[in-house]
Design an enzyme around this catalytic site. Structure first.
Site, PDB file in Angstrom:
ATOM      1  N   GLU A 118       0.875  -1.287  -0.080  1.00 14.11           N
ATOM      2  CA  GLU A 118       0.075  -0.060  -0.090  1.00 14.11           C
ATOM      3  C   GLU A 118       0.741   1.315   0.075  1.00 14.11           C
ATOM      4  OE1 GLU A 118      -1.265   0.072   4.600  1.00 14.11           O
ATOM      5  OE2 GLU A 118      -1.965  -1.780   3.347  1.00 14.11           O
ATOM      6  N   LYS A 120       2.723   4.916   1.317  1.00 15.33           N
ATOM      7  CA  LYS A 120       3.005   5.454   2.655  1.00 15.33           C
ATOM      8  C   LYS A 120       2.902   6.524   2.649  1.00 15.33           C
ATOM      9  CE  LYS A 120       7.136   5.154   5.943  1.00 15.33           C
ATOM     10  NZ  LYS A 120       6.880   6.385   6.527  1.00 15.33           N
ATOM     11  N   ASP A 122       2.415  10.751   3.563  1.00 14.45           N
ATOM     12  CA  ASP A 122       3.195  11.539   4.369  1.00 14.45           C
ATOM     13  C   ASP A 122       2.506  12.467   5.200  1.00 14.45           C
ATOM     14  OD1 ASP A 122       5.756  12.181   4.991  1.00 14.45           O
ATOM     15  OD2 ASP A 122       6.440  13.240   3.186  1.00 14.45           O
ATOM     16  N   TYR A 232      -5.173   2.826   7.585  1.00 15.82           N
ATOM     17  CA  TYR A 232      -4.405   1.813   6.963  1.00 15.82           C
ATOM     18  C   TYR A 232      -4.334   0.503   7.929  1.00 15.82           C
ATOM     19  CZ  TYR A 232      -1.041   4.334   9.670  1.00 15.82           C
ATOM     20  OH  TYR A 232      -0.047   5.032  10.697  1.00 15.82           O
ATOM     21  N   LYS A 320      11.116   3.404   0.980  1.00 16.88           N
ATOM     22  CA  LYS A 320      11.026   4.650   0.610  1.00 16.88           C
ATOM     23  C   LYS A 320      11.354   5.138  -0.835  1.00 16.88           C
ATOM     24  CE  LYS A 320      10.570   6.644   4.824  1.00 16.88           C
ATOM     25  NZ  LYS A 320      11.330   7.610   5.355  1.00 16.88           N
ATOM     26  N   CYS A 414      25.066  47.045  -9.327  1.00 17.25           N
ATOM     27  CA  CYS A 414      25.052  45.915 -10.141  1.00 17.25           C
ATOM     28  C   CYS A 414      26.264  45.022  -9.847  1.00 17.25           C
ATOM     29  CB  CYS A 414      24.577  46.321 -11.375  1.00 17.25           C
ATOM     30  SG  CYS A 414      24.812  44.809 -12.847  1.00 17.25           S
ATOM     31  N   CYS A 417      28.037  45.337 -14.119  1.00 14.85           N
ATOM     32  CA  CYS A 417      28.461  46.500 -14.537  1.00 14.85           C
ATOM     33  C   CYS A 417      28.782  47.597 -13.207  1.00 14.85           C
ATOM     34  CB  CYS A 417      27.517  47.136 -15.192  1.00 14.85           C
ATOM     35  SG  CYS A 417      25.992  47.729 -14.722  1.00 14.85           S
ATOM     36  N   CYS A 432      18.940  46.370 -12.041  1.00  9.95           N
ATOM     37  CA  CYS A 432      20.149  47.200 -12.481  1.00  9.95           C
ATOM     38  C   CYS A 432      19.521  48.347 -13.527  1.00  9.95           C
ATOM     39  CB  CYS A 432      21.071  46.300 -12.852  1.00  9.95           C
ATOM     40  SG  CYS A 432      22.254  47.279 -14.257  1.00  9.95           S
ATOM     41  N   CYS A 437      23.838  47.312 -19.607  1.00 15.28           N
ATOM     42  CA  CYS A 437      24.680  46.466 -18.690  1.00 15.28           C
ATOM     43  C   CYS A 437      24.682  45.146 -19.484  1.00 15.28           C
ATOM     44  CB  CYS A 437      23.633  46.131 -17.314  1.00 15.28           C
ATOM     45  SG  CYS A 437      24.353  44.901 -16.386  1.00 15.28           S
TER      46      CYS A 437
HETATM   47  S1  IVH Z   1       1.380   0.852   9.269  1.00 17.19           S
HETATM   48  C1  IVH Z   1       2.926  -1.733  12.119  1.00 17.19           C
HETATM   49  N1  IVH Z   1       0.786   1.815   6.918  1.00 17.19           N
HETATM   50  O1  IVH Z   1       4.582   5.344   8.465  1.00 17.19           O
HETATM   51  C2  IVH Z   1       2.976  -0.661  11.325  1.00 17.19           C
HETATM   52  N2  IVH Z   1       2.241   3.219   8.321  1.00 17.19           N
HETATM   53  O2  IVH Z   1       7.239   4.633  10.009  1.00 17.19           O
HETATM   54  C3  IVH Z   1       2.742   0.697  11.590  1.00 17.19           C
HETATM   55  N3  IVH Z   1       2.537   5.527   7.354  1.00 17.19           N
HETATM   56  O3  IVH Z   1       4.044   6.220  11.946  1.00 17.19           O
HETATM   57  C4  IVH Z   1       2.467   1.390  10.562  1.00 17.19           C
HETATM   58  N4  IVH Z   1       1.494   5.176   5.674  1.00 17.19           N
HETATM   59  O4  IVH Z   1       2.642   7.405  10.108  1.00 17.19           O
HETATM   60  C5  IVH Z   1       1.355   2.073   7.912  1.00 17.19           C
HETATM   61  N5  IVH Z   1       0.245   2.431   4.733  1.00 17.19           N
HETATM   62  C6  IVH Z   1       0.759   2.927   5.901  1.00 17.19           C
HETATM   63  C7  IVH Z   1       1.240   3.891   6.174  1.00 17.19           C
HETATM   64  C8  IVH Z   1       1.896   4.052   7.412  1.00 17.19           C
HETATM   65  C9  IVH Z   1       2.211   6.081   6.216  1.00 17.19           C
HETATM   66  C10 IVH Z   1       3.261   6.045   8.713  1.00 17.19           C
HETATM   67  C11 IVH Z   1       2.589   6.074   9.661  1.00 17.19           C
HETATM   68  C12 IVH Z   1       3.616   5.501  10.605  1.00 17.19           C
HETATM   69  C13 IVH Z   1       4.895   5.363   9.890  1.00 17.19           C
HETATM   70  C14 IVH Z   1       5.960   4.419  10.044  1.00 17.19           C
END
Ligand code: IVH
Length: 690
Positions: A118, A120, A122, A232, A320, A414, A417, A432, A437
């Site tokens: 899935e 991640k 931010d 999640y 990442k 400047c 020049c 300038c 120039c």
């Molecule tokens: S699962 C045991 N799923 O990433 C697993 N975390 O460093 C715990 N995060 O603090 C987290 N997307 O804030 C999980 N699809 C995702 C996520 C996710 C973002 C963040 C979450 C967590 C950090 C882990």
């Protein structure tokens, strides 16, 4: 409606209906009623609750916003710790992760071990606690064991249900749903623009903006920030049972929680890698920031066997993406002179690789930006690249600020020049003001010849600089005065290369009008404005004489651009530049193409005599030629029309003698207008083909 049970019923219906529409709008992203209809329902509920305050419950949609500010956040202890994820860097760490999983599940064949991949997100992690389907508490992750109670703030996020959906018997007695609160990129940008206007410090990225918005003591502020959530996973769950992560996600979705759409069941490590690659290519199209993917062992009993380390599970990890933000040192701030004389501060950075590209410089925009961010020379800074965007300095790392930092000062001379520098009112950029120039000239040449402007191949940065330095180009028109001989006298130029460049210059003479207008480098006139102008004016002469009022009304041209155009052409040397271009044979394609169109004037021989009110002599000549007329200086039997202005000379009497048709200015304007409309329609039709 007086019967209290009926009132209660209506209130209940309204609440359910409103929450249903919330769900459709914010979770499913497919609304079925208009905003106005929604507002109508909401107001009706508000009114009924005002009349019957005893019927208000904390889970009424009206109660999402409304709680007053807190003094401080209470601490919340998570029943199950909120873990973080191990980050896998590079192939070998990824291989290690899978090897450890397979080794840890020795009794199982690989076929029996599935993964879920899935996104991640931010943002910041939160936990939502639902008891008997009602949202009773929400908290931040904090240190994983103890977080902060942000229930009031969480309730303002419309994609978070206050009540879970579904039949009572399906709803868990207690559910700890976990997810990430995020801010969309467009909302982040809107927020920062707003803050900039108010002179408030800017957020460095959507994650900081989301965190800053959720951790507000006043829920009113959170409500205004348009946060969102993706769920999640779960912490603890009682009164319902699921055996795998994927099944749980589906269950959470059924309960009305917002689960992201990009979730994939992967049967082998390669499937996870494929998911990673696919998401990486889509990353820029997502409306929110992600920093990688997460891979989780699907089966809960397998997760249990693998277990956890102190802070991270062994059954899940993050891959990442290469970071788009990096830390480096701002070694200096130098002043760069642009083609309009604007002096821009540029950060000289200790070289750092950001998403695969080495960055050494980054724009700092202007002094107010520098002051707002409070970046200083020698600071540790965060730099970023987003897509193809030029790298920029996001913010200093103040905790690491060394003692020897220096603040940037606007230069008083400047840098090229040594001429006078002026800071105009309302602009934070110094300029300038020396029109000759060399730095400006070089930039103007580069701009004029660039791909999007006159597209003169071979006149790139290095050659432009050399031609300016050697004095072969002192103004833009000198480009068309270059000869093969002049070029061959320069270092590095041979017969062939000189010939190629001269040919490229020659070809550019029949460039299109919009490119030419853009190439002139008028401040604020970019490609788009140049296109608009080229459609409205048949040639540069008409544009040159166009008043502010006419320009300002045009699509995409505001007062600042209009003023800049008028200022540009009120300068004598710029006006004569246009005439010089003409006499050097720059005959723009737009003119020629239109000349062949069939119009009232095409193929006609025309003579103009006397002064016209709405056109200069040059402009009317150009306009008539565009429509295919041949404009000559003397009347003969071959002349088709004589256009007569004020104080005509002997040409009028010549025409009368020869019985040639005479046209006054009014007649002429009528015809021109007609033709203009016709050709504009045609041109638009043509452009749609692109
Ligand atoms: S699962 C045991 N799923 O990433 C697993 N975390 O460093 C715990 N995060 O603090 C987290 N997307 O804030 C999980 N699809 C995702 C996520 C996710 C973002 C963040 C979450 C967590 C950090 C882990």
């Amino acid at each position: 409606m007086s019967d209290i049970s009926q009132i209660k019923k209506r209130i209940e219906t309204l609440r359910r209906t409103i929450e249903e529409h919330n769900y459709r709008y914010y979770v499913l992203d497919s609304p079925v009623i208009s905003d106005a209809e929604y507002d109508g329902l909401f107001r009706e509920l508000q009114k009924m609750e005002e009349e019957h305050p005893d019927l208000i419950t904390p889970h009424s949609p009206t109660q999402r916003v409304g709680a007053g500010p807190l003094e401080a956040f209470n601490k919340v202890r998570h029943t199950v710790p909120m873990l973080s994820l191990e980050s896998l860097m590079g192939e070998s760490e990824i291989d290690d992760f899978f090897r450890r999983v397979f080794d840890g599940l020795k009794g199982k064949t690989r076929k029996d071990i599935e993964f879920v991949s899935e996104l991640k997100f931010d943002g910041l992690a939160v936990e939502l606690v639902y008891e008997k389907g009602r949202l009773v508490q929400a908290s931040t992750r904090g240190d994983g064991v103890t977080g902060e109670d942000v229930t009031q703030n969480i309730k303002t996020i419309p994609s978070i249900p206050l009540l879970l959906r579904g039949k009572e018997e399906k709803i868990p007695d207690r559910l700890e749903a976990r997810g990430e609160v995020i801010m969309r990129i467009d909302e982040f940008e809107r927020l920062n623009q707003d803050r900039e206007k108010k002179g408030e410090p800017l957020f460095a990225n959507p994650r900081n903006a989301a965190a800053g918005s959720l951790r507000q003591l006043d829920p009113g502020i959170t409500a205004a920030r348009k946060l969102e959530i993706f769920i999640y996973g779960i912490g603890d769950m009682t009164g319902a049972k699921r055996t795998s992560h994927r099944e749980t996600l589906m269950f959470l979705k059924e309960l009305g929680l917002r689960v992201n759409e990009f979730i994939r069941l992967c049967r082998k490590p390669e499937d996870v890698s494929d998911f990673y690659k696919e998401i990486e290519t889509r990353r820029d199209q997502l409306p929110y920031e992600i920093d990688g993917i997460v891979v989780k062992v699907n089966d809960f009993s397998q997760q249990n066997i693998l277990g956890e380390r102190s802070r991270t599970p062994r059954y899940a990890a993050a891959y990442k993406f290469p970071p788009r933000q990096e830390e480096t040192v701002l070694e200096d701030i130098i002043d760069q002179v642009g083609r309009t004389g604007v002096i821009t501060p540029v950060a000289v950075l200790r070289p750092v690789r950001v998403s695969g590209v080495m960055i050494k410089r980054a724009t700092l925009h202007n002094i107010s930006e520098i002051e707002k961010k409070d970046v200083r020379i020698n600071d540790f800074v965060i730099v970023q690249r987003a897509g193809d965007v030029i790298p920029e300095v996001v913010s200093p790392i103040k905790d690491k600020r060394p003692k020897n930092t220096r603040k940037y000062k606007i230069p008083d001379k400047c840098p090229v020049c040594r001429g006078k520098v002026e800071v105009l009112d309302g602009e934070s950029l110094p300029r300038c003001i020396n029109a000759s120039c060399p730095a400006q000239l070089k930039e103007r040449i580069k701009h004029f010849c660039s791909k999007e402007a006159m597209n003169i191949e071979g006149l790139g940065d290095r050659i432009s600089d050399m031609l300016a330095e050697k004095g072969l180009i002192k103004k833009l028109t000198d480009i068309y005065r270059l000869t093969r001989e002049k070029l061959m006298a320069l270092p590095g130029f041979k017969e062939k290369s000189s010939g190629n460049l001269i040919r490229a210059i020659e070809n550019s003479k029949s460039s299109s009008l919009d490119r030419f207008i853009y190439a002139l480098g008028i401040r604020f006139v970019g490609r788009k404005a140049a296109k608009v102008l080229s459609k409205a004016f048949p040639g540069p002469e008409k544009l040159m004489d166009s008043p502010f009022e006419k320009l300002e009304g045009m699509e995409g041209i505001g007062p600042v651009t209009a003023k800049s155009i008028v200022d540009f052409f009120s300068d004598k040397s710029n006006r004569s530049l246009i005439e010089e271009f003409r006499s050097l044979g720059v005959h723009l394609k737009a003119d020629r193409r239109k000349a062949t169109q069939d119009s009232f004037f095409s193929g006609k021989k025309v003579v103009v005599t006397g002064e016209l009110e709405s056109y200069s002599r040059l402009a009317i000549k150009e306009a008539l030629e565009e429509m295919g007329a041949g404009v000559t200086g003397s009347v003969s039997s071959k002349t088709d029309f004589v256009i007569v202005g004020k104080n005509p000379g002997s040409k009028l009497s010549d025409a009368k003698k020869l019985g040639i048709r005479i046209m006054d200015e009014k007649d002429l304007l009528r015809h021109l207008k007609k033709e203009d409309k016709k050709s504009r329609k045609k041109k638009e039709g043509q452009e749609e083909l692109f």
